[in-house]
Write a protein that holds these residues in place. Structure first.
Motif, PDB file in Angstrom:
ATOM      1  N   PHE A 171      45.333  35.733  47.179  1.00 55.33           N
ATOM      2  CA  PHE A 171      44.029  35.401  46.587  1.00 55.33           C
ATOM      3  C   PHE A 171      43.878  33.902  46.400  1.00 55.33           C
ATOM      4  CE2 PHE A 171      41.450  34.352  42.895  1.00 55.33           C
ATOM      5  CZ  PHE A 171      40.239  34.929  43.254  1.00 55.33           C
ATOM      6  N   TYR A 177      38.699  41.090  43.349  1.00 56.02           N
ATOM      7  CA  TYR A 177      39.650  40.987  44.457  1.00 56.02           C
ATOM      8  C   TYR A 177      41.079  41.247  43.976  1.00 56.02           C
ATOM      9  CZ  TYR A 177      36.000  39.207  47.501  1.00 56.02           C
ATOM     10  OH  TYR A 177      34.867  39.091  48.256  1.00 56.02           O
ATOM     11  N   PRO A 231      34.374  44.553  47.992  1.00 59.33           N
ATOM     12  CA  PRO A 231      35.066  43.278  48.152  1.00 59.33           C
ATOM     13  C   PRO A 231      35.820  43.116  49.463  1.00 59.33           C
ATOM     14  CG  PRO A 231      35.352  44.103  45.934  1.00 59.33           C
ATOM     15  CD  PRO A 231      34.678  45.195  46.701  1.00 59.33           C
ATOM     16  N   TYR A 254      44.406  42.038  46.011  1.00 57.72           N
ATOM     17  CA  TYR A 254      45.202  41.027  46.704  1.00 57.72           C
ATOM     18  C   TYR A 254      46.276  40.457  45.783  1.00 57.72           C
ATOM     19  CZ  TYR A 254      41.756  40.974  50.462  1.00 57.72           C
ATOM     20  OH  TYR A 254      40.950  41.327  51.498  1.00 57.72           O
TER      21      TYR A 254
END
Length: 513
Positions: free
Chosen positions: A170, A162, A81, A165
């Motif tokens: 994000f 993700y 990612p 984050y």
């Protein structure tokens, strides 16, 4: 391959029917392993299965089904990612397969172009007439036109991928991505007539939902953090994860190493020395003020300190609820969760360093302002001592020539920090601190000792100690060398120019006054 859906296995066997069976079988296993990496939640075998199904539903429109199927299997084979070159690396992996499988060069080149095209999902002028590419790209984004419930599942899976984050970061990035998708034109083949309206509806709905979550961009931090880290796995971006952890924890970070199955064996603990050394060193270079404590199964305790769980989501479920259940039983306050995709070391190390633990061990040092090197030495000394560990802590004449001596911690402070650290590492161990006024100290006054733990620099001292022990009729000590940090500094950590030593830390404190 019992864990691979039968229709996927059949599809792979069909497209590789002209390939050597052993090559095809080994590459199927390799691809399955990649798509099952623990940080994947959407880009999994399920995604490949969806694309294979859609392709079969549109097989009359696809001319070169072989090229499209190969593109489906390889387009997300490499997926990290945090990286920006996943498509390029996936294409290189495909080309490696093509070479080994003896595929025609034109087919290899064509599929590589298809894989690279998924980076932007836009079609170059050179390939604009390639209807197979147009269909392939639309197959890949068909998820955007799913029914709302299924689309929401996809969106949640992307958030998990993700999860390193913070929410604010994000949300901002995802809103931007959704805007770009809507502005660029989503689909290219005739499928756009049936997919576009629903896809735009889903994208707008997700974007509206995210805008309600927009918060301050100030990242979340915690004072004392705890993270469970599996000892297996191989994401190439682990330094990004380490840096995130180190910069979002302000005081102390507990790293609880998790061993798959029953692989933990105390007699093989030295096999893990490179991993622990690398972890301590990297984290120290990212945040020199962070007190890192790496825990092995010997710790076996619920930490008392108030802390925030840095939830790595490395397994099938979050570890937050299970850890809080344990704390509740111990009448401890529940902890909040700071999400993060964890550091995973590059594979399980070869377990080829065997050392049976000893009864009574000894180790010596100044142990001023505990740094990464101290922690590695103390950790492995504790893990290889079953009953007690004698700690010789330098004082008096042994400190006379120390630089920046005025910034040194007192003997009592150093004793307390060593005892506190070792209690976290191995609470069952009896820690016996001694004031070290000469180079021998308790090594020639405590008869029951079995082993002396030393660094590379002090390994020569074992013979001298044994000579003195022989004079008083004590048994000889075995010397175990614990290689300290600094043996394999990654180029990504060298830029700080910081030497991990007590002298450097005292100098830093002196210059700050």
């Amino acid at each position: 391959m019992s864990t691979v859906p039968s229709h996927l296995t059949m599809t792979w066997e069909a497209i590789t029917k002209e390939v050597d069976p052993s090559v095809a079988k080994s590459w199927l296993a390799r691809l399955v392993s990649l798509y099952k990496e623990p940080w994947r939640h959407y880009h999994t075998l399920e995604h490949i299965s969806e694309l294979v199904t859609i392709c079969k539903q549109n097989e009359e429109a696809v001319k070169n089904t072989l090229a499209v199927h190969y593109a489906i299997w390889f387009h997300d084979a490499i997926y990290q990612p945090l990286r920006g070159d996943n498509e390029e690396k996936s294409a290189l992996l495909w080309e490696e397969f093509g070479l080994e499988a003896g595929l025609e060069a034109d087919l290899v080149t064509l599929v590589s172009a298809y894989i690279i095209a998924t980076k932007s999902h836009q079609v170059s002028e050179q390939l604009s007439d390639d209807t197979d590419l147009l269909y392939f790209l639309d197959f890949d984004l068909a998820v955007l036109a799913w029914e709302e419930e299924k689309y929401d599942l996809y969106a949640n899976q992307i958030r998990k991928e993700y999860c390193q984050y913070p929410q604010a970061t994000f949300v901002k990035g995802r809103i931007s991505v959704l805007s770009q998708l809507m502005e660029a034109g989503l689909f290219h083949s005739p499928l756009k007539n049936t997919l576009t309206e629903k896809a735009l509806s889903n994208l707008r709905r997700e974007q509206d939902s995210l805008k309600k979550l927009e918060v301050s961009e100030e990242p979340s931090t915690c004072k004392i953090g705890y993270i469970q880290v599996p000892i297996e796995g191989s994401p190439e971006s682990h330094f990004d994860h380490l840096k995130w952890v180190a910069t979002h924890t302000t005081k102390r970070l507990y790293i609880d190493l998790q061993f798959p199955g029953s692989t933990w064996d105390p007699s093989l603990v030295l096999s893990y020395l490179p991993i622990v050394s690398d972890l301590y060193e990297a984290l120290a270079r990212f945040n020199l003020d962070l007190d890192v404590r790496i825990l092995f199964p010997t710790s076996n305790q619920v930490l008392q300190d108030p802390l925030v769980l840095i939830d790595g989501l490395w397994g099938s479920e979050s570890i937050g609820s299970s850890y809080n259940a344990i704390r509740e039983k111990a009448s401890l306050k529940k902890i909040s969760v700071l999400p993060l995709q964890p550091f995973l070391h590059n594979g399980i190390p070869e377990l080829n360093v065997h050392q049976t633990p000893f009864g009574h061990g000894a180790v010596g040092g100044t142990f001023d302002h505990l740094h990464a090197g101290h922690k590695v030495l103390l950790t492995f000394s504790a893990l290889l001592s079953n009953e007690s560990l004698v700690i010789g802590i330098s004082d008096g004449p042994l400190l006379a020539k120390k630089k920046f001596k005025e910034m040194m911690q007192t003997y009592e402070e150093r004793v307390e920090q060593v005892k506190h650290f070792l209690h976290d590492v191995k609470p069952s161990l009896l820690v016996r601190p001694f004031r070290l006024l000469d180079v021998y100290g308790p090594t020639i006054t405590v008869p029951e000792l079995n082993v002396l733990f030393v660094s590379d620099e002090t390994a020569g001292g074992v013979d001298s100690v044994n000579s003195e022990r022989e004079k008083v009729g004590y048994s000889q000590l075995e010397g175990v060398v614990v290689t300290l940090v600094g043996h394999s500094v990654d180029e990504q950590t060298e830029s700080s120019g910081q030497k991990l030593s007590s002298t450097a830390l005292r100098q830093r404190a002196f210059e700050a006054t």
